[in-house]
Design an enzyme around this catalytic site. Structure first.
Site, short mmCIF file in Angstrom:
data_model
loop_
_atom_site.label_atom_id
_atom_site.label_comp_id
_atom_site.label_asym_id
_atom_site.label_seq_id
_atom_site.Cartn_x
_atom_site.Cartn_y
_atom_site.Cartn_z
N ASP A 166 63.42 62.10 40.79
CA ASP A 166 62.79 61.03 40.02
C ASP A 166 61.56 60.54 40.78
OD1 ASP A 166 62.33 58.94 38.06
OD2 ASP A 166 64.46 59.08 37.58
N ASP B 49 57.37 64.14 40.79
CA ASP B 49 57.06 64.07 39.36
C ASP B 49 57.47 65.38 38.71
OD1 ASP B 49 55.92 63.95 36.82
OD2 ASP B 49 54.13 62.90 37.53
N MET B 50 58.36 65.31 37.71
CA MET B 50 58.86 66.52 37.05
C MET B 50 57.74 67.30 36.37
SD MET B 50 60.78 64.85 33.75
CE MET B 50 59.92 63.67 32.67
N LYS C 252 69.16 64.44 30.74
CA LYS C 252 69.93 63.52 29.92
C LYS C 252 69.03 62.40 29.40
CE LYS C 252 71.97 59.85 31.07
NZ LYS C 252 71.64 58.95 29.94
N HIS D 2 63.45 63.02 24.77
CA HIS D 2 63.10 62.19 23.59
C HIS D 2 62.06 61.12 23.92
CE1 HIS D 2 66.31 58.76 24.16
NE2 HIS D 2 65.61 58.96 25.24
#
Length: 368
Positions: free
Chosen positions: A232, A254-255, A268, A272
Site C-alpha cells: 500500500d 504504488d501498485m 479486495k 471498483h
C-alpha cells in the site's frame, strides 16, 4: 345522481393510484432518515448496549445505558421504531414494557464479545460520515458543473478521496478502519465458506492496496504456509506500528508502478475505485508480478461486485447503490461480467472464473 356517483367511482382508481404514488414518493424522499437513524444508533452504540444487557433491553434500559438526557427518551423511541420496521432491531411485546433484541443485521454492529471480529460498525460509520454523505447531496451540482472535478467528492472537498485520506490522518484512519472491518468480515466469510478452495495450492500472496493488512492476516491465520505481503501507499504503511507482531510483511509502494512477486495477488474492493484504463494498468502490473506456475496458484483473486450476479432483489439493489456511491466518491464503478471480461482481455488475460458466493459480492479468479 346515479351517473354522478358512477363518474366519481370511475375516478377512484386513478386517485388511489396517485395517493399510492405520493406515499411512495414520500418514502423515497425520506429514505435518508432511515440511514441517519442507523448512523445515530451506530454512534451511540445501541447494539453493544443490548448485547451487554444479555441480548434484550427495554427503552428505559437503553436510555440509561447510553446516558441520555431524560427529555430524549421519546426521540430514542422514534429512532428505534424506524429501525425495528426496517429489520435492524426486533421489538418483543411484554405486559410490563416491550424490549428490544438484536437481529442478524444489528449483530454486525456489535463490537464486544465473540461478534466483535465480524463487526461492520466502522464501515457503517464511514459510509454515513459527512466525508461520504456530503458529496452524495451534491450530485446535481456536480452534473451541472463544467467537468473540472473528476468526482462529486473532489468538487465538495477540493481533492480526491485518496488525497483527502493522505492529507488528513483522521480521515485516513476512518477509511482504513472501515476497510479493515470489511476485510475481517468478508475474508472470514470466504475462508470459512464456499471460497476456501480459492486459496488451494498457493504458497505466497500479495494483498494489493491491502491497507493495514486485515485481509492478509486472515489468510495467514487460516493458511500458515502462505507467505502474505501487503502493498500500500507509504502513508498507509507508516500508520502501522513497527511492532505489529504478526507474520505479514508490509511493503510501501504504488501498485501503478510496482507489485512484489507472488503465486497469487489479492484485490479486495480495489478495482471498483478506478477507471477502466487504470484497472487495465493495475492488472498488467499484476500479470508481471505473478509467478508463472499454475500448479502453485498463478492467479489474481478479486473480491468485488459483479453487477447482475444475483437474482435476489436485495443484492441487485445493493449493487446498484454501490455503483452510484462509488461513482460519487471515486472515478470508478461497479461492473457486470461483460465489463469485467473486457478489462481482463485488454490486460492480457483470457481465463477467469466468477463465484457469486459472498452476498452482493463475488470472488473472481483470473488465471495466467
Amino acid at each position: 345522481m346515479e351517473k354522478e356517483q358512477q363518474a366519481g367511482h370511475g375516478k377512484l382508481p386513478h386517485e388511489q393510484l396517485l395517493l399510492q404514488a405520493s406515499t411512495e414518493l414520500m418514502n423515497l424522499s425520506l429514505g435518508y432518515a432511515r440511514s441517519m437513524a442507523l448512523g445515530c444508533t451506530a454512534k451511540l452504540g445501541v447494539a453493544d448496549a443490548i448485547h451487554r444487557a444479555g441480548g434484550r433491553a427495554t427503552l428505559h434500559d437503553l436510555h440509561a445505558a447510553l446516558s441520555l438526557h431524560p427529555t430524549k427518551l421519546p426521540f430514542l423511541r422514534r429512532v428505534m421504531r424506524v429501525l425495528v420496521a426496517s429489520g435492524v432491531f426486533a421489538q418483543v411485546e411484554e405486559e410490563e414494557e416491550d424490549h428490544y433484541r438484536l437481529t442478524p443485521v444489528s449483530s454486525l454492529l456489535v463490537t464486544a464479545g465473540d461478534g466483535g471480529g465480524r463487526s461492520l460498525l466502522p464501515l457503517v460509520l464511514f459510509q454515513l460520515s459527512p466525508l461520504c454523505v456530503t458529496p452524495a447531496t451534491s450530485m446535481a451540482e456536480w452534473l451541472r458543473s463544467g467537468g473540472e472535478e473528476e468526482t462529486a467528492f473532489e468538487m465538495v472537498h477540493g481533492v480526491g478521496l485518496w488525497g483527502a485520506c493522505s492529507r488528513a490522518p483522521d480521515l485516513g484512519e476512518l477509511f482504513n478502519d472501515a476497510m479493515a472491518a470489511d476485510s475481517r468480515f468478508i475474508m472470514d466469510m470466504a475462508i470459512n465458506g464456499s471460497g476456501r478452495q480459492v486459496f488451494d495450492k498457493i504458497t505466497s500472496m500479495v494483498d494489493v492496496a491491502g491497507g493495514t493488512g486485515a485481509a492478509a492476516r486472515a489468510v495467514a491465520a487460516a493458511f500458515p504456509h502462505i507467505k502474505c505481503t501487503v502493498l500500500d501507499l507509504p502513508h498507509v504503511i507508516d500508520s502501522i506500528p513497527a511492532d505489529h507482531g504478526d507474520v505479514v510483511q508490509f511493503v510501501a509502494g504504488d501498485m501503478m508502478d510496482f507489485i512484489p512477486k507472488a503465486d497469487a495477488l489479492l484485490l479486495k474492493f480495489v478495482l471498483h475505485d478506478w477507471s477502466d484504463e487504470d484497472c487495465i494498468k493495475i492488472l498488467k502490473r499484476c500479470k508481471e508480478a505473478i509467478i508463472p506456475s499454475r500448479a502453485a496458484g498463478g492467479k489474481i483473486i478479486i473480491i468485488d461486485v459483479v453487477v447482475g450476479s444475483s437474482s435476489e432483489a436485495i443484492c441487485q439493489g445493493t449493487q446498484q447503490l454501490f455503483d452510484l456511491i462509488i461513482s460519487v466518491l471515486t472515478p470508478g464503478k461497479e461492473r457486470d461480467e461483460e465489463e469485467w471480461r473486457k478489462i481482463f482481455k485488454e490486460a492480457g488475460f483470457t481465463k477467469y472464473k466468477i463465484s457469486p458466493v459472498l452476498g452482493f459480492r463475488s470472488i473472481i479468479e483470473v488465471f495466467l
